[in-house]
Scaffold this active site. Structure first.
Site: not given
Length: 277
Positions: A64, A194-195
């Site tokens: 991706i 990440y959050g």
């Protein structure tokens, strides 16, 4: 393949959540299931594992982070099936809590894959989603936590119903830039790359659903994001509480919403319950 054939596709499906989703779709989806992975050898090994269970997935390589790889997959779907019925955007990365990589590098790499690459997949594949198609973007409760830990100004901007995709992209770029300049906390950002990446996926999903309503309302495509919770995967390690097979019920439920369903749409769903944020 006939353009009338139905097809579901799962990104990042050679292990963990993606693999478990692909397995359940092989069992429940009335059509072909395409398992994708960045590493072709690992992807084919995952297909062989499912074949040993009596299932019949197909494999297609997909990185991706590589736009040409995404477009090659799009062309394959057009050629083989005339489009796509179900898309599950699962591929993503997460740095471990004790990783020594500088935070700004973690932020850049995490958002590159989890937000920007996921957006690229949607940009290329949403136009080939067939009527009554289903799109599931895998997010995380860490995205909701990140939103709560943003400044009031940022929370207001993320929650704004008029936020455009371009506005969101600018916000995600700003986070990365603020981490490089070591001002992200002062600018109101949480210290979780990440959050923030999963918050971006949540907001992107809401915007994408709104755009589908404006451009393809008659096609009754439903697009949602969901949190499959902590699981026994390479990301969660010892902190996981449930095996992957036990927590893919929500993404599979969203992927298999019946043709006459009108909701949920543009929602964040956890344990099959819409989350208000």
């Amino acid at each position: 393949m006939s353009s009338c054939s139905r097809v579901a596709l799962v990104t990042g499906a050679n292990k963990g959540i993606g693999f478990a989703i692909a397995r359940q779709l092989c069992r429940q989806f009335s059509g072909d299931v395409v398992l994708t992975a960045r590493d072709a050898a690992r992807g084919r090994a995952a297909v062989q594992q499912l074949q040993a269970e009596g299932l019949s997935p197909r494999f297609h390589q997909l990185d991706i982070d590589d736009l040409q790889s995404i477009r090659a997959l799009r062309d394959f779907l057009r050629r083989e099936y005339g489009g796509l019925n179900v898309l599950v955007n699962n591929a993503g990365i997460a740095f471990k809590s004790d990783d020594p990589t500088p935070f700004d590098i973690q932020a850049e790499m995490t958002l590159k894959t989890n937000f920007f690459a996921t957006r690229n997949v949607c940009t290329e594949l949403l136009p080939v989603i067939k009527p009554h198609g289903r799109v599931v973007n895998i997010s995380s409760l860490e995205g909701l936590k990140a939103l709560d830990n943003c400044s009031e100004d940022l929370q207001e901007r993320f929650r704004c119903e008029m936020l455009t995709e371009e506005d969101l992209v600018d916000l995600m770029k700003k986070f990365v830039e603020d981490t490089k300049n070591e001002v992200h906390e002062r600018e109101g950002w949480p210290s979780s790359a990440y959050g923030v990446s999963k918050l971006g996926v949540m907001v992107l999903s809401r915007i994408q659903a709104r755009n589908l309503d404006e451009k393809r309302k008659g096609d009754r495509i439903l697009l949602n994001t969901c949190c499959p919770s902590w699981v026994m995967t390479y990301m969660a390690e010892d902190y996981s509480s449930r095996a992957a097979e036990e927590v893919v019920e929500t993404p599979v439920y969203l992927a298999l919403l019946p043709p006459d369903a009108t909701e949920p749409h543009g929602q964040m769903v956890w344990d099959k319950v819409v989350q208000i944020w």
